[in-house]
Design a protein around this motif. Structure first.
Motif, PDB file in Angstrom:
ATOM      1  N   THR A 241       0.862  -1.191   0.000  1.00 20.88           N
ATOM      2  CA  THR A 241       0.000   0.000   0.000  1.00 20.88           C
ATOM      3  C   THR A 241       0.895   1.237   0.000  1.00 20.88           C
ATOM      4  OG1 THR A 241      -0.131  -0.024   2.431  1.00 20.88           O
ATOM      5  CG2 THR A 241      -1.870  -1.179   1.204  1.00 20.88           C
TER       6      THR A 241
ATOM      7  N   GLU B  41       0.962   5.652   0.753  1.00 25.31           N
ATOM      8  CA  GLU B  41       0.364   6.901   1.237  1.00 25.31           C
ATOM      9  C   GLU B  41       1.303   8.045   0.862  1.00 25.31           C
ATOM     10  OE1 GLU B  41      -0.450   6.756   5.418  1.00 25.31           O
ATOM     11  OE2 GLU B  41      -0.864   4.603   5.365  1.00 25.31           O
ATOM     12  N   SER B  42       0.747   9.216   0.598  1.00 23.74           N
ATOM     13  CA  SER B  42       1.606  10.324   0.198  1.00 23.74           C
ATOM     14  C   SER B  42       0.899  11.663   0.368  1.00 23.74           C
ATOM     15  CB  SER B  42       2.051  10.151  -1.262  1.00 23.74           C
ATOM     16  OG  SER B  42       2.954  11.173  -1.630  1.00 23.74           O
TER      17      SER B  42
END
Length: 341
Positions: A317, A319-320
């Motif tokens: 996965t 996220e950013s």
């Protein structure tokens, strides 16, 4: 096919049987004690033969059109033969036609999948050739303009370009072996810290040239995976993090664990990923605004990492936040049967 449908298919035979039995019953009713019984037996056989011949002849002409259409269809060179098949004349033929249509549909689906794979491979090869020509061209330029350059400078630049070529070749190698993954993996307990250190060593020059700090807990972390394939996944994630982290930035590796899974996190404080691109970064060939504007990108690194991680039974996965950070997490479920991979 139900019993009633089967009986319905035999309706002409049943009619033939009723005619024959009616005729025989009529002869028996008249009786063989009147006149010569031999003549009546001959008469009965002749009439039964005539009725049977009529049954066969009528059946032939009834089926003749169907058989001729099937023969023409077999000899035809047209591709869409299933759409041109004649109408079934009974339930047995319907079952056979349905089976043929199902088989044809599955075959067409498999063929379409093979065409898609071939097209993807051709696109990758063309993209790969285009990308690998860039460092080769850079090496030629270095050779053509080497007169006023020192040997150490040229060696350093050649090493950089050779490293790029090596990365592209490695990507092509692993891409070509994705379909044969099940024949070339061995699950064991591996030390993630050692794989991470190997990857950092591989990209040490890039860390040094960009002044990027590396942070990692030295505590030994063990997971179940394949050392070679998972090492390639780590390399791709580090290469992506270094590519989009500015000079003086930081790349950190964290390890988390709970009752359900272990998690390996690779986080950088680089330029981040736009919200509209975050759900597409693992697609084949996707570069997004970041890849187009800040660095030369093939869009294959994260795709290969995702595909290989899935085959190993892991989950990735991401996220950013734009201009803040990018965090990629690899999930290792604790309960898993690798024999099903």
């Amino acid at each position: 096919m139900s019993f009633l449908e089967y009986v319905k298919d035999k309706r002409y035979f049943i009619l033939f049987y009723l005619i024959i039995i009616s005729f025989i019953s009529l002869i028996m009713f008249v009786g063989f004690n009147q006149g010569n019984p031999f003549n009546k037996i001959v008469y009965t056989n002749i009439i039964c033969f005539v009725i049977a011949s009529m049954y066969i002849t009528i059946g032939y002409f009834y089926r003749r059109k169907f058989y001729q259409e099937m023969k023409d269809l077999i000899e035809s060179s047209q591709e869409e033969t299933m759409a041109m098949m004649p109408d079934a004349q009974n339930n047995e033929q319907k079952l056979i036609f349905n089976l043929l249509k199902k088989t044809h549909k599955e075959h067409a689906k498999q063929l379409e999948t093979l065409y898609d794979q071939k097209r993807d491979q051709q696109e990758f090869i063309m993209s790969w050739i285009h990308e690998v020509k860039i460092p080769i061209a850079a090496c030629r330029l270095l050779m053509e303009n080497s007169e006023d350059k020192s040997t150490d400078f040229l060696i350093d630049k050649f090493e950089d370009e050779l490293h790029k070529i090596d990365d592209y070749v490695e990507q092509a190698l692993y891409y070509s072996r994705i379909d044969s993954f099940s024949k070339d993996y061995f699950i064991s307990e591996i030390n993630t810290n050692q794989l991470i250190k190997n990857s950092v060593k591989k990209y040490a020059k890039l860390f040094i040239n960009k002044g990027i700090h590396f942070e990692m807990d030295d505590t030994e972390q063990l997971v179940q995976s394949d050392k070679k394939w998972f090492g390639f996944v780590i390399d791709q994630l580090f290469a992506n993090a270094l590519k989009y982290t500015d000079e003086g930035g930081t790349v950190a590796v964290l390890f988390e664990e709970d009752r359900a899974e272990k998690r390996l996190l690779i986080q950088d404080n680089g330029i981040g990923i736009a919200p509209e691109d975050i759900n597409r970064v693992f697609e084949k060939g996707f570069t997004g605004a970041t890849g187009r504007n800040h660095a030369k990108s093939t869009g294959m690194g994260l795709y290969l990492a995702k595909q290989l991680a899935n085959k190993l039974g892991h989950k990735i996965t991401i996220e950013s936040e734009v201009n803040e950070y990018t965090k990629v997490t690899i999930h290792f479920p604790k309960i898993r049967n690798y024999y099903q991979l």
